[in-house]
Design a protein around this motif. Structure first.
Motif, PDB file in Angstrom:
ATOM      1  N   HIS A 112      31.032  -0.084  31.839  1.00  0.00           N
ATOM      2  CA  HIS A 112      32.252  -0.165  31.340  1.00  0.00           C
ATOM      3  C   HIS A 112      33.241  -1.573  31.650  1.00  0.00           C
ATOM      4  CE1 HIS A 112      32.465   4.381  32.316  1.00  0.00           C
ATOM      5  NE2 HIS A 112      31.798   4.022  31.105  1.00  0.00           N
ATOM      6  N   ARG A 113      32.693  -2.264  32.730  1.00  0.00           N
ATOM      7  CA  ARG A 113      33.418  -3.514  33.200  1.00  0.00           C
ATOM      8  C   ARG A 113      33.083  -4.612  32.118  1.00  0.00           C
ATOM      9  NH1 ARG A 113      36.873  -3.917  37.525  1.00  0.00           N
ATOM     10  NH2 ARG A 113      36.264  -2.157  39.129  1.00  0.00           N
ATOM     11  N   LEU A 114      31.628  -4.377  31.778  1.00  0.00           N
ATOM     12  CA  LEU A 114      31.299  -5.380  30.751  1.00  0.00           C
ATOM     13  C   LEU A 114      31.945  -5.058  29.389  1.00  0.00           C
ATOM     14  CD1 LEU A 114      29.357  -7.753  29.991  1.00  0.00           C
ATOM     15  CD2 LEU A 114      27.743  -6.200  29.203  1.00  0.00           C
ATOM     16  N   ALA A 115      32.173  -4.016  29.055  1.00  0.00           N
ATOM     17  CA  ALA A 115      33.343  -3.524  27.850  1.00  0.00           C
ATOM     18  C   ALA A 115      34.739  -4.051  28.074  1.00  0.00           C
ATOM     19  CB  ALA A 115      33.059  -2.126  27.630  1.00  0.00           C
ATOM     20  N   TRP A 116      34.986  -3.844  29.195  1.00  0.00           N
ATOM     21  CA  TRP A 116      36.370  -4.448  29.346  1.00  0.00           C
ATOM     22  C   TRP A 116      36.518  -5.868  29.269  1.00  0.00           C
ATOM     23  CZ3 TRP A 116      40.600  -1.969  28.219  1.00  0.00           C
ATOM     24  CH2 TRP A 116      40.643  -0.474  28.417  1.00  0.00           C
ATOM     25  N   TRP A 117      35.793  -6.671  29.765  1.00  0.00           N
ATOM     26  CA  TRP A 117      35.458  -8.105  29.744  1.00  0.00           C
ATOM     27  C   TRP A 117      35.414  -8.396  28.087  1.00  0.00           C
ATOM     28  CZ3 TRP A 117      31.257 -10.717  27.292  1.00  0.00           C
ATOM     29  CH2 TRP A 117      31.492 -12.089  27.182  1.00  0.00           C
ATOM     30  N   ALA A 167      31.439 -14.959  18.736  1.00  0.00           N
ATOM     31  CA  ALA A 167      29.969 -15.406  18.874  1.00  0.00           C
ATOM     32  C   ALA A 167      29.847 -15.419  20.236  1.00  0.00           C
ATOM     33  CB  ALA A 167      29.985 -16.653  18.136  1.00  0.00           C
ATOM     34  N   GLY A 168      30.689 -15.751  21.153  1.00  0.00           N
ATOM     35  CA  GLY A 168      30.451 -15.922  22.599  1.00  0.00           C
ATOM     36  C   GLY A 168      30.430 -14.509  23.327  1.00  0.00           C
ATOM     37  N   VAL A 169      31.183 -13.721  22.843  1.00  0.00           N
ATOM     38  CA  VAL A 169      31.174 -12.387  23.442  1.00  0.00           C
ATOM     39  C   VAL A 169      29.852 -11.879  23.177  1.00  0.00           C
ATOM     40  CG1 VAL A 169      31.894  -9.930  23.209  1.00  0.00           C
ATOM     41  CG2 VAL A 169      33.527 -11.893  23.562  1.00  0.00           C
ATOM     42  N   LEU A 170      29.188 -11.938  21.548  1.00  0.00           N
ATOM     43  CA  LEU A 170      27.933 -11.300  21.380  1.00  0.00           C
ATOM     44  C   LEU A 170      26.918 -11.796  22.027  1.00  0.00           C
ATOM     45  CD1 LEU A 170      28.878 -10.619  17.550  1.00  0.00           C
ATOM     46  CD2 LEU A 170      28.997  -8.933  19.264  1.00  0.00           C
ATOM     47  N   LEU A 171      26.947 -13.213  22.027  1.00  0.00           N
ATOM     48  CA  LEU A 171      25.774 -13.864  22.472  1.00  0.00           C
ATOM     49  C   LEU A 171      25.652 -13.516  24.203  1.00  0.00           C
ATOM     50  CD1 LEU A 171      23.851 -16.227  22.351  1.00  0.00           C
ATOM     51  CD2 LEU A 171      25.735 -17.895  23.350  1.00  0.00           C
ATOM     52  N   LEU A 172      26.639 -13.566  24.679  1.00  0.00           N
ATOM     53  CA  LEU A 172      26.540 -13.252  26.299  1.00  0.00           C
ATOM     54  C   LEU A 172      26.344 -11.694  26.614  1.00  0.00           C
ATOM     55  CD1 LEU A 172      29.733 -15.524  27.781  1.00  0.00           C
ATOM     56  CD2 LEU A 172      27.173 -15.914  27.873  1.00  0.00           C
ATOM     57  N   VAL A 173      26.690 -10.873  25.762  1.00  0.00           N
ATOM     58  CA  VAL A 173      26.278  -9.584  25.785  1.00  0.00           C
ATOM     59  C   VAL A 173      24.765  -9.231  25.650  1.00  0.00           C
ATOM     60  CG1 VAL A 173      26.474  -7.135  24.996  1.00  0.00           C
ATOM     61  CG2 VAL A 173      28.606  -8.536  25.441  1.00  0.00           C
ATOM     62  N   PHE A 174      24.295  -9.896  24.631  1.00  0.00           N
ATOM     63  CA  PHE A 174      22.942  -9.497  24.322  1.00  0.00           C
ATOM     64  C   PHE A 174      21.857 -10.627  24.677  1.00  0.00           C
ATOM     65  CE2 PHE A 174      25.429  -7.521  20.853  1.00  0.00           C
ATOM     66  CZ  PHE A 174      24.771  -6.184  20.861  1.00  0.00           C
ATOM     67  N   LEU A 175      22.193 -11.443  25.206  1.00  0.00           N
ATOM     68  CA  LEU A 175      21.341 -12.506  25.870  1.00  0.00           C
ATOM     69  C   LEU A 175      20.481 -11.943  27.094  1.00  0.00           C
ATOM     70  CD1 LEU A 175      22.780 -16.051  26.658  1.00  0.00           C
ATOM     71  CD2 LEU A 175      20.810 -15.633  25.397  1.00  0.00           C
ATOM     72  N   PRO A 246      24.899 -17.334  32.978  1.00  0.00           N
ATOM     73  CA  PRO A 246      25.279 -16.832  31.706  1.00  0.00           C
ATOM     74  C   PRO A 246      24.447 -17.533  30.494  1.00  0.00           C
ATOM     75  CG  PRO A 246      27.169 -17.244  33.054  1.00  0.00           C
ATOM     76  CD  PRO A 246      26.100 -17.736  33.727  1.00  0.00           C
ATOM     77  N   VAL A 247      24.414 -18.970  30.554  1.00  0.00           N
ATOM     78  CA  VAL A 247      23.834 -19.690  29.674  1.00  0.00           C
ATOM     79  C   VAL A 247      22.430 -18.917  29.145  1.00  0.00           C
ATOM     80  CG1 VAL A 247      22.946 -21.739  28.734  1.00  0.00           C
ATOM     81  CG2 VAL A 247      25.167 -21.780  30.143  1.00  0.00           C
ATOM     82  N   THR A 248      21.573 -18.475  30.122  1.00  0.00           N
ATOM     83  CA  THR A 248      20.487 -17.788  29.740  1.00  0.00           C
ATOM     84  C   THR A 248      20.206 -16.390  29.715  1.00  0.00           C
ATOM     85  OG1 THR A 248      19.623 -18.327  31.977  1.00  0.00           O
ATOM     86  CG2 THR A 248      19.156 -20.065  30.326  1.00  0.00           C
ATOM     87  N   GLU A 249      20.999 -15.899  30.783  1.00  0.00           N
ATOM     88  CA  GLU A 249      20.835 -14.386  31.107  1.00  0.00           C
ATOM     89  C   GLU A 249      22.068 -13.467  30.664  1.00  0.00           C
ATOM     90  OE1 GLU A 249      18.455 -13.978  35.164  1.00  0.00           O
ATOM     91  OE2 GLU A 249      20.372 -15.009  35.318  1.00  0.00           O
ATOM     92  N   GLY A 250      23.048 -14.366  29.983  1.00  0.00           N
ATOM     93  CA  GLY A 250      24.166 -13.466  29.608  1.00  0.00           C
ATOM     94  C   GLY A 250      25.124 -13.141  30.985  1.00  0.00           C
ATOM     95  N   VAL A 251      26.182 -12.394  30.877  1.00  0.00           N
ATOM     96  CA  VAL A 251      27.251 -12.062  31.716  1.00  0.00           C
ATOM     97  C   VAL A 251      26.718 -11.009  32.728  1.00  0.00           C
ATOM     98  CG1 VAL A 251      29.052 -13.193  30.833  1.00  0.00           C
ATOM     99  CG2 VAL A 251      28.506 -10.757  30.583  1.00  0.00           C
ATOM    100  N   GLU A 252      25.876 -10.077  32.211  1.00  0.00           N
ATOM    101  CA  GLU A 252      25.214  -8.811  33.018  1.00  0.00           C
ATOM    102  C   GLU A 252      23.841  -8.911  32.690  1.00  0.00           C
ATOM    103  OE1 GLU A 252      26.706  -4.324  33.392  1.00  0.00           O
ATOM    104  OE2 GLU A 252      28.072  -5.769  33.814  1.00  0.00           O
ATOM    105  N   PRO A 253      23.046  -9.461  33.487  1.00  0.00           N
ATOM    106  CA  PRO A 253      21.513  -9.453  33.289  1.00  0.00           C
ATOM    107  C   PRO A 253      20.783  -8.277  33.385  1.00  0.00           C
ATOM    108  CG  PRO A 253      22.188 -11.455  34.800  1.00  0.00           C
ATOM    109  CD  PRO A 253      23.480 -10.324  34.688  1.00  0.00           C
ATOM    110  N   GLU A 254      21.617  -7.172  33.908  1.00  0.00           N
ATOM    111  CA  GLU A 254      20.877  -5.803  34.372  1.00  0.00           C
ATOM    112  C   GLU A 254      20.977  -5.133  32.976  1.00  0.00           C
ATOM    113  OE1 GLU A 254      23.037  -7.345  38.066  1.00  0.00           O
ATOM    114  OE2 GLU A 254      23.532  -7.052  36.034  1.00  0.00           O
ATOM    115  N   LEU A 255      22.083  -5.274  31.979  1.00  0.00           N
ATOM    116  CA  LEU A 255      21.994  -4.753  30.850  1.00  0.00           C
ATOM    117  C   LEU A 255      20.809  -4.324  30.192  1.00  0.00           C
ATOM    118  CD1 LEU A 255      24.324  -3.212  29.124  1.00  0.00           C
ATOM    119  CD2 LEU A 255      24.400  -5.371  27.663  1.00  0.00           C
ATOM    120  N   ALA A 256      19.721  -5.180  30.105  1.00  0.00           N
ATOM    121  CA  ALA A 256      18.471  -4.867  29.295  1.00  0.00           C
ATOM    122  C   ALA A 256      17.326  -4.093  30.196  1.00  0.00           C
ATOM    123  CB  ALA A 256      18.074  -6.200  28.782  1.00  0.00           C
ATOM    124  N   ASP A 257      17.794  -4.012  31.555  1.00  0.00           N
ATOM    125  CA  ASP A 257      16.868  -3.358  32.170  1.00  0.00           C
ATOM    126  C   ASP A 257      16.760  -1.924  31.965  1.00  0.00           C
ATOM    127  OD1 ASP A 257      16.802  -5.512  33.796  1.00  0.00           O
ATOM    128  OD2 ASP A 257      17.817  -4.741  35.511  1.00  0.00           O
TER     129      ASP A 257
END
Length: 269
Positions: A112-117, A167-175, A246-257
Motif C-alpha cells: 500500500h505504501r509503495l502504491a501511494w508513493w 518511467a521513473g515510477v515503473l523503473l523503481l517499482v520493478f527494479l 534505489p538505483v539498483t534495488e528500487g524503492v522497496e527491495p522486498e517487493l520481489a521476495d
C-alpha cells in the motif's frame, strides 16, 4: 573545574553537525536525499529563468534544432508517422493509465505504501506541469508548414514530464525483480531511458515543442521522482526498514521476495 552544587548541562552539537553525523542515519539520509533533489531542481530553475528572459543563445539553439528537424520531417513522411504514433502511444494519458494499472497491482499485493508513493509522484508532477506552463506562458513553435499541432503553452513539455515520471515510477517499482540479474536490471534502465528520451524527441521532431521545453520536462520529472523517493526512503528508515539503493534495488527491495508482502505495509507503519 565544576563549581560545587552546580550541574553542567550536556551541550548539543550544532545543527549542521547533527545532520551530517553518520551515527544519526535518518538525518544524514534525509539531508543527502534533499540535497540531491535540490541539485536536480537547480538546472530546471536556471533553464526556466533563461526561457522567461528569452536568453538569445538559448533561443538560437531552440530555433536551429527546430528548423533542422522540421526540414527533415517535411522530406520524410514515414519519420513523421513513426513520431506521431510514438507520441500518441506514450502520451500523458496512456502513461497515466499504465501507472494506474501498476498502482492497482501494488494494492492487490498489499504494497500500500509503495502504491501511494506512485500515486503521489504522478499527481505532484502532473500538477506542477500545467501550473508552470501558465506561469511561464511560453508559446510553441510557429512553423509555416507544420506536420503536427498542439494546444496550450510550451514550457515545460507535458509529454517529456509525464514520460520521465512514469518511467521513473515503473523503473523503481520493478527494479527489485532485477536483483541478482544484471541483464534484467540493465534492460529496465534501457527501457526507461528509451521511453523518456524518444518521447521528448518526438515532440521536437513534430515541431510542437522547443528543445528547452523538453529538457525542462525531463528535469522537472526527474526532480519530482527524486524528491518523492527521498520521502519514501525516510519513511522506511523511520519504520526500521533497510533503506536500500534505489538505483539498483528500487524503492522497496522486498517487493520481489517470494511470498511478499507478508502483510499490508500500512499495518506495519
Amino acid at each position: 573545574m565544576n563549581r560545587p552544587g552546580r550541574t553542567e548541562l550536556p551541550t548539543r552539537p550544532p545543527w549542521p553537525v547533527r545532520r551530517l553525523d553518520p551515527d544519526a542515519s535518518l538525518g544524514l539520509r534525509l539531508t543527502l536525499a534533499a540535497t540531491a533533489a535540490f541539485l536536480i531542481l537547480v538546472p530546471f530553475a536556471l533553464l526556466a529563468v533563461l526561457v522567461v528572459g528569452a536568453w538569445p543563445p538559448l533561443h538560437r539553439l531552440d530555433a536551429a534544432v527546430t528548423d533542422a528537424l522540421h526540414g527533415y520531417a517535411l522530406g520524410h513522411p514515414a519519420w513523421v508517422r513513426f513520431m506521431t504514433v510514438w507520441t500518441d502511444v506514450f502520451g500523458p494519458g496512456p502513461l497515466r493509465l499504465a501507472a494506474l494499472a501498476v498502482v492497482v497491482w501494488l494494492f492487490r499485493r498489499g504494497a500500500h505504501r509503495l502504491a501511494w508513493w506512485a500515486i503521489t509522484t504522478m499527481v505532484v508532477g502532473g500538477l506542477l506541469g500545467p501550473l508552470l506552463k501558465l506561469l511561464v506562458g511560453r508559446h510553441r513553435p510557429d512553423l509555416l508548414d507544420p506536420v503536427a499541432s498542439a494546444a496550450g503553452y510550451a514550457f515545460p513539455s507535458g509529454h517529456a514530464l509525464n514520460a520521465a515520471l512514469a518511467a521513473g515510477v515503473l523503473l523503481l517499482v520493478f527494479l527489485p525483480y532485477g536483483r541478482g540479474r544484471p541483464a534484467a536490471r540493465w534492460a529496465l534502465w534501457a527501457g526507461a531511458v528509451l521511453l523518456t528520451g524518444l518521447t521528448g524527441v518526438s515532440r521536437v521532431a513534430l515541431g510542437v515543442h522547443w528543445v528547452s521545453d523538453v529538457a525542462g520536462g525531463w528535469l522537472l520529472g526527474t526532480a519530482t521522482v527524486a524528491a518523492t523517493t527521498a520521502a519514501f526512503r525516510t519513511w522506511r528508515a523511520r519504520t526500521g526498514r533497510r533503506p536500500g539503493h534505489p538505483v539498483t534495488e528500487g524503492v522497496e527491495p522486498e517487493l520481489a521476495d517470494r511470498g511478499e508482502p507478508r502483510r499490508p505495509d500500512d499495518r506495519r507503519a
